[in-house]
Motif scaffolding. Structure first.
Motif, PDB file in Angstrom:
ATOM      1  N   UNK A 111      -3.117   2.861  -9.061  1.00  0.00           N
ATOM      2  CA  UNK A 111      -3.103   1.398  -9.149  1.00  0.00           C
ATOM      3  C   UNK A 111      -3.052   0.755  -7.767  1.00  0.00           C
ATOM      4  N   UNK A 112      -2.243   1.342  -6.887  1.00  0.00           N
ATOM      5  CA  UNK A 112      -2.106   0.799  -5.539  1.00  0.00           C
ATOM      6  C   UNK A 112      -3.428   0.881  -4.774  1.00  0.00           C
ATOM      7  N   UNK A 113      -4.096   2.020  -4.886  1.00  0.00           N
ATOM      8  CA  UNK A 113      -5.379   2.184  -4.189  1.00  0.00           C
ATOM      9  C   UNK A 113      -6.462   1.296  -4.806  1.00  0.00           C
ATOM     10  N   UNK A 148      -8.549  -1.540  -2.731  1.00  0.00           N
ATOM     11  CA  UNK A 148     -10.009  -1.517  -2.651  1.00  0.00           C
ATOM     12  C   UNK A 148     -10.633  -2.799  -3.195  1.00  0.00           C
ATOM     13  N   UNK A 149     -10.068  -3.304  -4.296  1.00  0.00           N
ATOM     14  CA  UNK A 149     -10.725  -4.394  -5.032  1.00  0.00           C
ATOM     15  C   UNK A 149     -10.197  -5.788  -4.728  1.00  0.00           C
ATOM     16  N   UNK A 150      -9.003  -5.873  -4.126  1.00  0.00           N
ATOM     17  CA  UNK A 150      -8.389  -7.176  -3.889  1.00  0.00           C
ATOM     18  C   UNK A 150      -8.314  -7.464  -2.393  1.00  0.00           C
ATOM     19  N   UNK A 151      -9.144  -8.368  -1.878  1.00  0.00           N
ATOM     20  CA  UNK A 151      -9.139  -8.663  -0.437  1.00  0.00           C
ATOM     21  C   UNK A 151      -7.814  -9.252   0.051  1.00  0.00           C
ATOM     22  N   UNK A 152      -6.995  -9.779  -0.875  1.00  0.00           N
ATOM     23  CA  UNK A 152      -5.705 -10.359  -0.512  1.00  0.00           C
ATOM     24  C   UNK A 152      -4.566  -9.348  -0.631  1.00  0.00           C
TER      25      UNK A 152
END
Length: 289
Positions: A236-238, A242-246
């Motif tokens: 979940x952390x990775x 990867x998917x959330x620029x924030x």
């Protein structure tokens, strides 16, 4: 001892830069501070703001300085600023500036875990920067820091923001270790590396005397705050990185966190003849909050 000393600091508006400049100012050392971003000028300080580190602006003000402390670097990539551009290529530019300004000493902050065998983009860029410095014919000290902690470092700010939300998330088991070092000790040893001959052409792990698991660090940091500790899967952390620029953690941030990198504190202590604050003392004092 510090009379007639002039030190140049790049990345002057960053966390390490701010604290180092304050320490040098307290010791009545002339400082030339360079940054892309504006900052408050201190005593005995020459302030240079330049987006592209323009040599025409910089060189006249840093000629024959005693040393240059190179603190510019990024730990998270963007399309505009990638590791190679900032951590490696920009270091080449700084080396060239040193030579043109007849500055013989450079001090560089690399990263704990950097080696020729690395496969991580962040470490590769730092390793290449180290090699540029080693082969530059300048007198150098290269530090490989673990987490440098203080009242307003990015790591501490992140944990404070989590406390405000009521929950601190721990990626994975939290059993991996970190070896933080307190910012006051970092400032002292950087100055030592300029003043003392035993630091010439040395590569040193810049770490505190104690390793601590991330889970223990978070627990002690948030002690008495009533904050919940929540473990989330590494997957979940990775995915979020990867998917959330924030996302507060980038992919390489997570790689560094869970990498369990250990530094050679004994060598650092022996060479510096300093007593470093343990992370347990720092956390117990509440100075980070």
């Amino acid at each position: 001892m510090t009379r007639n000393l002039k030190i140049v600091v790049t990345g002057a508006s960053g966390f390490v830069g701010k604290n180092l400049r304050k320490f040098l100012a307290k010791n009545n050392i002339d400082v030339v501070s360079i940054s892309r971003n504006n900052f408050k000028k201190l005593k005995n300080e020459t302030k240079i703001i330049t987006k592209n580190y323009d040599e025409k602006i910089i060189l006249p003000k840093i000629k024959n300085a005693s040393a240059l402390i190179h603190l510019v670097g990024i730990g998270k990539q963007t399309v505009e600023n990638d590791y190679s551009l900032i951590n490696h290529e920009f270091t080449k530019k700084i080396i060239n500036i040193c030579k043109k300004a007849r500055i013989k000493k450079i001090v560089f902050n690399s990263g704990l875990g950097v080696s020729k065998n690395t496969t991580l983009g962040y470490f590769i860029s730092k390793y290449k920067a180290e090699q540029e410095i080693i082969h530059s014919e300048l007198d150098y000290t290269i530090f490989r820091p673990s987490y440098i902690v203080g009242k307003n470092d990015l790591f501490t700010k992140y944990l404070k923001s989590q406390i405000k939300k009521g929950t601190i998330e721990i990626p994975g088991s939290g059993k991996y270790s970190i070896q933080p070092i307190f910012i006051n000790d970092v400032s002292k040893i950087i100055l030592k590396s300029v003043l003392e001959k035993q630091f010439k052409n040395q590569i040193l792990d810049l770490v505190g005397p104690n390793s601590i698991t991330y889970e223990k660090y978070v627990t002690d940091f948030s002690h008495n705050s009533g904050t919940k500790i929540k473990k989330i899967s590494l997957e979940s952390a990775y995915y979020n990185a990867i998917s959330n620029p924030k996302s507060k953690f980038g992919v390489d941030d997570l790689n560094l966190l869970v990498g369990n990198f250990k530094g050679n504190y004994n060598k650092l202590e022996k060479l510096s003849k300093m007593k470093f604050q343990s992370i347990h003392e720092v956390l117990k004092s509440g100075i980070l909050l």
